[in-house]
Design a protein around this motif. Sequence first.
Motif, PDB file in Angstrom:
ATOM      1  N   PHE A   1       0.837  -1.196   0.000  1.00 18.18           N
ATOM      2  CA  PHE A   1       0.000   0.000   0.000  1.00 18.18           C
ATOM      3  C   PHE A   1       0.875   1.251   0.000  1.00 18.18           C
ATOM      4  CE2 PHE A   1      -2.188  -3.326   2.370  1.00 18.18           C
ATOM      5  CZ  PHE A   1      -3.475  -3.312   1.852  1.00 18.18           C
ATOM      6  N   ASP A   2       0.624   2.161  -0.924  1.00 16.36           N
ATOM      7  CA  ASP A   2       1.119   3.521  -0.764  1.00 16.36           C
ATOM      8  C   ASP A   2       0.338   4.131   0.401  1.00 16.36           C
ATOM      9  OD1 ASP A   2       2.476   5.971  -1.492  1.00 16.36           O
ATOM     10  OD2 ASP A   2       0.561   6.634  -2.329  1.00 16.36           O
ATOM     11  N   LEU A   3       0.865   5.201   0.965  1.00 10.92           N
ATOM     12  CA  LEU A   3       0.204   5.804   2.132  1.00 10.92           C
ATOM     13  C   LEU A   3      -0.502   7.111   1.790  1.00 10.92           C
ATOM     14  CD1 LEU A   3      -0.341   5.804   5.207  1.00 10.92           C
ATOM     15  CD2 LEU A   3       1.832   7.040   5.471  1.00 10.92           C
ATOM     16  N   ASP A   4       0.265   8.099   1.389  1.00 14.41           N
ATOM     17  CA  ASP A   4      -0.271   9.446   1.210  1.00 14.41           C
ATOM     18  C   ASP A   4      -1.195   9.541   0.005  1.00 14.41           C
ATOM     19  OD1 ASP A   4       1.221  10.548   3.401  1.00 14.41           O
ATOM     20  OD2 ASP A   4       2.999  10.364   2.143  1.00 14.41           O
ATOM     21  N   ASN A   5      -2.371  10.092   0.233  1.00 15.69           N
ATOM     22  CA  ASN A   5      -3.415  10.225  -0.787  1.00 15.69           C
ATOM     23  C   ASN A   5      -3.910   8.884  -1.313  1.00 15.69           C
ATOM     24  OD1 ASN A   5      -3.676  13.186  -1.059  1.00 15.69           O
ATOM     25  ND2 ASN A   5      -1.513  13.036  -1.645  1.00 15.69           N
ATOM     26  N   THR A   6      -3.557   7.812  -0.619  1.00 16.17           N
ATOM     27  CA  THR A   6      -4.077   6.476  -0.947  1.00 16.17           C
ATOM     28  C   THR A   6      -4.895   5.975   0.233  1.00 16.17           C
ATOM     29  OG1 THR A   6      -2.226   5.995  -2.450  1.00 16.17           O
ATOM     30  CG2 THR A   6      -3.482   4.115  -1.620  1.00 16.17           C
ATOM     31  N   LEU A   7      -4.236   5.691   1.346  1.00 19.21           N
ATOM     32  CA  LEU A   7      -4.937   5.327   2.578  1.00 19.21           C
ATOM     33  C   LEU A   7      -5.326   6.571   3.379  1.00 19.21           C
ATOM     34  CD1 LEU A   7      -2.758   2.292   3.738  1.00 19.21           C
ATOM     35  CD2 LEU A   7      -4.875   2.249   2.386  1.00 19.21           C
ATOM     36  N   LEU A   8      -4.612   7.660   3.136  1.00 14.92           N
ATOM     37  CA  LEU A   8      -4.882   8.924   3.826  1.00 14.92           C
ATOM     38  C   LEU A   8      -5.503   9.931   2.874  1.00 14.92           C
ATOM     39  CD1 LEU A   8      -1.586   9.537   5.852  1.00 14.92           C
ATOM     40  CD2 LEU A   8      -3.666   8.372   6.625  1.00 14.92           C
ATOM     41  N   ASP A   9      -6.356  10.779   3.410  1.00 17.27           N
ATOM     42  CA  ASP A   9      -6.931  11.883   2.653  1.00 17.27           C
ATOM     43  C   ASP A   9      -5.983  13.070   2.766  1.00 17.27           C
ATOM     44  OD1 ASP A   9      -8.493  13.686   1.320  1.00 17.27           O
ATOM     45  OD2 ASP A   9      -9.989  13.887   2.900  1.00 17.27           O
ATOM     46  N   GLY A  10      -4.873  12.977   2.060  1.00 17.30           N
ATOM     47  CA  GLY A  10      -3.849  14.007   2.113  1.00 17.30           C
ATOM     48  C   GLY A  10      -2.478  13.401   2.239  1.00 17.30           C
ATOM     49  N   ASP A  11      -1.497  14.264   2.431  1.00 21.59           N
ATOM     50  CA  ASP A  11      -0.091  13.870   2.444  1.00 21.59           C
ATOM     51  C   ASP A  11       0.469  14.073   3.852  1.00 21.59           C
ATOM     52  OD1 ASP A  11       2.393  13.608   0.284  1.00 21.59           O
ATOM     53  OD2 ASP A  11       2.936  14.712   2.101  1.00 21.59           O
ATOM     54  N   SER A  12       1.015  13.030   4.441  1.00 22.23           N
ATOM     55  CA  SER A  12       1.427  13.095   5.842  1.00 22.23           C
ATOM     56  C   SER A  12       2.626  13.998   6.070  1.00 22.23           C
ATOM     57  CB  SER A  12       1.696  11.695   6.395  1.00 22.23           C
ATOM     58  OG  SER A  12       2.706  11.028   5.654  1.00 22.23           O
ATOM     59  N   ASP A  13       3.587  14.034   5.139  1.00 22.03           N
ATOM     60  CA  ASP A  13       4.722  14.922   5.384  1.00 22.03           C
ATOM     61  C   ASP A  13       4.339  16.387   5.181  1.00 22.03           C
ATOM     62  OD1 ASP A  13       4.769  15.051   2.590  1.00 22.03           O
ATOM     63  OD2 ASP A  13       6.575  13.854   2.392  1.00 22.03           O
ATOM     64  N   HIS A  14       3.412  16.634   4.270  1.00 21.43           N
ATOM     65  CA  HIS A  14       2.877  17.991   4.105  1.00 21.43           C
ATOM     66  C   HIS A  14       2.131  18.406   5.383  1.00 21.43           C
ATOM     67  CE1 HIS A  14       0.068  21.079   2.552  1.00 21.43           C
ATOM     68  NE2 HIS A  14       1.055  21.377   1.726  1.00 21.43           N
ATOM     69  N   ALA A  15       1.340  17.485   5.921  1.00 17.83           N
ATOM     70  CA  ALA A  15       0.595  17.770   7.158  1.00 17.83           C
ATOM     71  C   ALA A  15       1.534  17.979   8.342  1.00 17.83           C
ATOM     72  CB  ALA A  15      -0.378  16.628   7.456  1.00 17.83           C
ATOM     73  N   TRP A  16       2.644  17.243   8.382  1.00 18.40           N
ATOM     74  CA  TRP A  16       3.620  17.396   9.460  1.00 18.40           C
ATOM     75  C   TRP A  16       4.213  18.810   9.443  1.00 18.40           C
ATOM     76  CZ3 TRP A  16       5.408  15.894  13.943  1.00 18.40           C
ATOM     77  CH2 TRP A  16       6.735  16.135  14.315  1.00 18.40           C
ATOM     78  N   ALA A  17       4.531  19.292   8.251  1.00 21.72           N
ATOM     79  CA  ALA A  17       5.062  20.647   8.143  1.00 21.72           C
ATOM     80  C   ALA A  17       4.039  21.664   8.637  1.00 21.72           C
ATOM     81  CB  ALA A  17       5.458  20.944   6.705  1.00 21.72           C
ATOM     82  N   GLN A  18       2.780  21.473   8.261  1.00 23.02           N
ATOM     83  CA  GLN A  18       1.739  22.397   8.709  1.00 23.02           C
ATOM     84  C   GLN A  18       1.575  22.349  10.227  1.00 23.02           C
ATOM     85  OE1 GLN A  18       0.292  24.705   6.677  1.00 23.02           O
ATOM     86  NE2 GLN A  18       1.865  23.870   5.316  1.00 23.02           N
ATOM     87  N   PHE A  19       1.710  21.144  10.792  1.00 27.17           N
ATOM     88  CA  PHE A  19       1.636  20.996  12.246  1.00 27.17           C
ATOM     89  C   PHE A  19       2.757  21.783  12.923  1.00 27.17           C
ATOM     90  CE2 PHE A  19       3.300  18.786  15.994  1.00 27.17           C
ATOM     91  CZ  PHE A  19       2.192  18.820  16.831  1.00 27.17           C
ATOM     92  N   LEU A  20       3.988  21.670  12.403  1.00 24.80           N
ATOM     93  CA  LEU A  20       5.116  22.380  13.000  1.00 24.80           C
ATOM     94  C   LEU A  20       4.959  23.886  12.866  1.00 24.80           C
ATOM     95  CD1 LEU A  20       8.172  20.170  11.954  1.00 24.80           C
ATOM     96  CD2 LEU A  20       6.950  20.197  14.145  1.00 24.80           C
ATOM     97  N   ILE A  21       4.342  24.325  11.796  1.00 19.91           N
ATOM     98  CA  ILE A  21       4.056  25.758  11.643  1.00 19.91           C
ATOM     99  C   ILE A  21       3.058  26.198  12.714  1.00 19.91           C
ATOM    100  CG2 ILE A  21       2.914  27.446  10.147  1.00 19.91           C
ATOM    101  CD1 ILE A  21       4.178  25.889   7.768  1.00 19.91           C
ATOM    102  N   GLU A  22       2.010  25.408  12.907  1.00 24.72           N
ATOM    103  CA  GLU A  22       1.013  25.727  13.934  1.00 24.72           C
ATOM    104  C   GLU A  22       1.618  25.764  15.338  1.00 24.72           C
ATOM    105  OE1 GLU A  22      -2.114  22.881  13.505  1.00 24.72           O
ATOM    106  OE2 GLU A  22      -2.549  23.474  11.430  1.00 24.72           O
ATOM    107  N   GLU A  23       2.632  24.920  15.555  1.00 21.09           N
ATOM    108  CA  GLU A  23       3.307  24.879  16.849  1.00 21.09           C
ATOM    109  C   GLU A  23       4.311  26.013  17.024  1.00 21.09           C
ATOM    110  OE1 GLU A  23       2.982  22.410  19.586  1.00 21.09           O
ATOM    111  OE2 GLU A  23       1.081  22.529  18.477  1.00 21.09           O
ATOM    112  N   GLY A  24       4.530  26.792  15.964  1.00 16.78           N
ATOM    113  CA  GLY A  24       5.495  27.874  16.034  1.00 16.78           C
ATOM    114  C   GLY A  24       6.933  27.432  15.870  1.00 16.78           C
ATOM    115  N   VAL A  25       7.130  26.187  15.427  1.00 22.44           N
ATOM    116  CA  VAL A  25       8.480  25.650  15.242  1.00 22.44           C
ATOM    117  C   VAL A  25       9.093  26.170  13.942  1.00 22.44           C
ATOM    118  CG1 VAL A  25       9.855  23.532  15.016  1.00 22.44           C
ATOM    119  CG2 VAL A  25       7.846  23.578  16.528  1.00 22.44           C
ATOM    120  N   LEU A  26       8.269  26.349  12.928  1.00 18.44           N
ATOM    121  CA  LEU A  26       8.728  26.807  11.621  1.00 18.44           C
ATOM    122  C   LEU A  26       8.077  28.136  11.270  1.00 18.44           C
ATOM    123  CD1 LEU A  26       8.424  23.452   9.621  1.00 18.44           C
ATOM    124  CD2 LEU A  26      10.499  24.422  10.636  1.00 18.44           C
TER     125      LEU A  26
END
Length: 219
Positions: free
Chosen positions: A6-31
């Motif tokens: 199984f591919d993961l991103d946009n296959t089993l997930l509705d979106g891309d996990s590494d893209h979401a991780w970056a957005q999470f770090l932005i929300e946390e004020g890390v980036l």
Amino acid sequence: MKLALFDLDNTLLDGDSDHAWAQFLIEEGVLDGPEYTTRNEWFYERYKDGTLDIAQFLEFQLAPIANRPRAQLDAWHREFMQRKIRGMILPAAPALIAKHAKDTTAIVTATNRFITAPIAAELGIPNLLATDIEEVDGVFTGKPRGTPTFREGKIKRVDEWLAAQGRRLSDYAESWFYSDSLNDLPLLERVTNPVAVDPDPTLRAHAVKRGWPVMSLRP
């Protein structure tokens, strides 16, 4: 023997996990939000159009986790799973995975192992082939280790994983690979049952031309 990949991103997930991780770090004020988002979006578009330079992307993607205490990274990831990932798991994904409960299963993803290992565990898939990260004394250096699990690299990593078990892909009477992306055409061509899942336009056209199944996991 049967094998389901199984591919993961946009296959089993509705979106891309590494893209979401970056957005999470932005929300946390890390980036830095605007600057990092612009660069992140640029790489994501290159991935979608099939022109991504994986070495360049990994240098960018792995930099935020380099030289950070593992306890801090793990704490962030637990929150990331709760805030971002669980809501991204497509409703029909568990049923597809369950369909292969008696088969050998693995996620094969270009996204790095730090991000994806807890996601694979959440999905109940025991084997994960993901881009590995170099570590020194338990700290990520920000550099990839070994072959990135991307495009033809997915074939190499699958072959190496099976060889470690004394097996080859051809040993399996039936093998599946489920993916959404044109970047996965090399591995899709290698299995006996390639399946396009909510595919991008290039993969959809290729699947229709080749008579491959096209399915959706989206509501």
